[in-house]
Design a protein around this motif. Structure first.
Motif, mmCIF file in Angstrom:
data_model
loop_
_atom_site.group_PDB
_atom_site.id
_atom_site.type_symbol
_atom_site.label_atom_id
_atom_site.label_comp_id
_atom_site.label_asym_id
_atom_site.label_seq_id
_atom_site.Cartn_x
_atom_site.Cartn_y
_atom_site.Cartn_z
ATOM 1 N N SER A 151 3.828 15.143 -13.120
ATOM 2 C CA SER A 151 2.877 15.827 -14.000
ATOM 3 C C SER A 151 2.797 17.321 -13.664
ATOM 4 C CB SER A 151 1.500 15.180 -13.921
ATOM 5 O OG SER A 151 0.953 15.330 -12.636
ATOM 6 N N LEU A 152 2.892 17.680 -12.400
ATOM 7 C CA LEU A 152 2.907 19.087 -12.003
ATOM 8 C C LEU A 152 4.150 19.788 -12.537
ATOM 9 C CD1 LEU A 152 1.517 21.302 -10.329
ATOM 10 C CD2 LEU A 152 2.836 20.517 -8.382
ATOM 11 N N LEU A 153 5.292 19.139 -12.466
ATOM 12 C CA LEU A 153 6.539 19.696 -12.982
ATOM 13 C C LEU A 153 6.459 19.903 -14.489
ATOM 14 C CD1 LEU A 153 9.511 20.506 -12.448
ATOM 15 C CD2 LEU A 153 10.093 18.123 -12.883
ATOM 16 N N ILE A 154 5.951 18.928 -15.207
ATOM 17 C CA ILE A 154 5.831 19.042 -16.664
ATOM 18 C C ILE A 154 4.888 20.180 -17.035
ATOM 19 C CG2 ILE A 154 4.924 17.873 -18.724
ATOM 20 C CD1 ILE A 154 6.078 15.264 -17.524
ATOM 21 N N THR A 155 3.781 20.297 -16.328
ATOM 22 C CA THR A 155 2.832 21.376 -16.594
ATOM 23 C C THR A 155 3.458 22.740 -16.333
ATOM 24 O OG1 THR A 155 1.022 19.923 -15.936
ATOM 25 C CG2 THR A 155 0.553 22.279 -16.007
ATOM 26 N N THR A 156 4.195 22.860 -15.257
ATOM 27 C CA THR A 156 4.831 24.125 -14.905
ATOM 28 C C THR A 156 5.888 24.525 -15.920
ATOM 29 O OG1 THR A 156 4.485 23.637 -12.571
ATOM 30 C CG2 THR A 156 6.064 25.359 -13.097
ATOM 31 N N LEU A 157 6.699 23.589 -16.349
ATOM 32 C CA LEU A 157 7.781 23.900 -17.273
ATOM 33 C C LEU A 157 7.306 24.118 -18.702
ATOM 34 C CD1 LEU A 157 10.566 21.492 -15.989
ATOM 35 C CD2 LEU A 157 10.359 23.945 -15.620
ATOM 36 N N SER A 158 6.149 23.589 -19.050
ATOM 37 C CA SER A 158 5.701 23.695 -20.433
ATOM 38 C C SER A 158 4.849 24.927 -20.697
ATOM 39 C CB SER A 158 4.927 22.442 -20.829
ATOM 40 O OG SER A 158 3.737 22.352 -20.080
ATOM 41 N N MET A 185 0.816 -1.188 0.000
ATOM 42 C CA MET A 185 0.000 0.000 0.000
ATOM 43 C C MET A 185 0.863 1.257 0.000
ATOM 44 S SD MET A 185 -3.058 0.875 -0.053
ATOM 45 C CE MET A 185 -4.093 2.232 0.241
ATOM 46 N N LYS A 186 1.968 1.233 0.785
ATOM 47 C CA LYS A 186 2.857 2.381 0.829
ATOM 48 C C LYS A 186 3.525 2.611 -0.522
ATOM 49 C CE LYS A 186 3.993 2.247 5.733
ATOM 50 N NZ LYS A 186 5.064 2.111 6.724
ATOM 51 N N LYS A 187 3.861 1.531 -1.218
ATOM 52 C CA LYS A 187 4.490 1.664 -2.530
ATOM 53 C C LYS A 187 3.528 2.288 -3.534
ATOM 54 C CE LYS A 187 7.845 -2.048 -2.104
ATOM 55 N NZ LYS A 187 8.360 -3.296 -2.655
ATOM 56 N N VAL A 188 2.270 1.918 -3.470
ATOM 57 C CA VAL A 188 1.267 2.474 -4.383
ATOM 58 C C VAL A 188 1.109 3.975 -4.129
ATOM 59 C CG1 VAL A 188 -1.172 2.420 -5.023
ATOM 60 C CG2 VAL A 188 0.048 0.287 -4.630
ATOM 61 N N CYS A 189 1.042 4.372 -2.864
ATOM 62 C CA CYS A 189 0.925 5.795 -2.515
ATOM 63 C C CYS A 189 2.155 6.572 -2.990
ATOM 64 C CB CYS A 189 0.753 5.964 -1.015
ATOM 65 S SG CYS A 189 -0.844 5.403 -0.406
ATOM 66 N N LEU A 190 3.338 5.985 -2.830
ATOM 67 C CA LEU A 190 4.561 6.630 -3.277
ATOM 68 C C LEU A 190 4.557 6.804 -4.795
ATOM 69 C CD1 LEU A 190 7.405 7.715 -2.659
ATOM 70 C CD2 LEU A 190 8.236 5.376 -2.976
ATOM 71 N N ILE A 191 4.174 5.797 -5.525
ATOM 72 C CA ILE A 191 4.136 5.864 -6.984
ATOM 73 C C ILE A 191 3.128 6.909 -7.449
ATOM 74 C CG2 ILE A 191 3.520 4.567 -9.067
ATOM 75 C CD1 ILE A 191 4.783 2.097 -7.699
ATOM 76 N N ILE A 192 1.962 6.945 -6.833
ATOM 77 C CA ILE A 192 0.946 7.942 -7.202
ATOM 78 C C ILE A 192 1.450 9.355 -6.896
ATOM 79 C CG2 ILE A 192 -1.361 8.807 -6.628
ATOM 80 C CD1 ILE A 192 -2.210 5.862 -6.290
ATOM 81 N N SER A 193 2.112 9.536 -5.769
ATOM 82 C CA SER A 193 2.670 10.850 -5.413
ATOM 83 C C SER A 193 3.724 11.290 -6.410
ATOM 84 C CB SER A 193 3.282 10.812 -4.021
ATOM 85 O OG SER A 193 2.309 10.516 -3.061
ATOM 86 N N LEU A 194 4.613 10.380 -6.789
ATOM 87 C CA LEU A 194 5.658 10.712 -7.754
ATOM 88 C C LEU A 194 5.075 11.046 -9.124
ATOM 89 C CD1 LEU A 194 8.438 8.131 -6.815
ATOM 90 C CD2 LEU A 194 8.392 10.586 -6.368
ATOM 91 N N ILE A 195 4.071 10.323 -9.546
ATOM 92 C CA ILE A 195 3.421 10.618 -10.828
ATOM 93 C C ILE A 195 2.754 11.994 -10.767
ATOM 94 C CG2 ILE A 195 1.504 9.950 -12.347
ATOM 95 C CD1 ILE A 195 2.249 7.015 -11.735
ATOM 96 N N GLY A 196 2.117 12.317 -9.652
ATOM 97 C CA GLY A 196 1.499 13.634 -9.487
ATOM 98 C C GLY A 196 2.514 14.757 -9.522
ATOM 99 N N LEU A 197 3.642 14.583 -8.825
ATOM 100 C CA LEU A 197 4.699 15.592 -8.837
ATOM 101 C C LEU A 197 5.304 15.755 -10.224
ATOM 102 C CD1 LEU A 197 6.524 14.887 -5.465
ATOM 103 C CD2 LEU A 197 5.192 16.904 -6.077
#
Length: 107
Positions: free
Chosen positions: A15-22, A1-13
């Protein structure tokens, strides 16, 4: 469960980084437009340098359209030159300032 939360958090970060830079910088023509946007927004500013002052840590460029831009001390002399700059807005002491990130001018 912790790994799933970590993966979802990293994907969210990521996507936020890509949106900000683009997102492209916004072209502005007056200082009043800066206040409409949040701090750390990138802008495209164009004009002719009419005054150049040097402080302890940077140079302040005054443009003919009343913009004041700050650039590092190693910035070349730009007095009476037309410039185009990508600048980031900063807000402190109830004032907005523009810090140059990328500068272009004709020699």
């Amino acid at each position: 469960m912790k790994k799933v939360c970590l993966i979802i958090s990293l994907i969210g970060l990521l996507s936020l980084l890509i949106t900000t830079l683009s997102t492209p910088p916004i072209k502005i023509n007056s200082e009043a437009q800066i206040a409409k946007f949040p701090p750390n927004q990138q802008f495209v500013v164009e004009g002719r340098v009419i005054k150049e002052t040097q402080t302890k840590y940077n140079k302040i460029l005054q443009l003919n359209n009343n913009f004041q831009l700050s650039c590092p001390l190693d910035c070349p002399p730009l007095l009476n030159k037309n410039i185009s700059a990508i600048a980031e807005s900063e807000f402190y002491n109830d004032k907005y300032s523009l810090k140059i990130l990328k500068l272009s001018y004709k020699k």
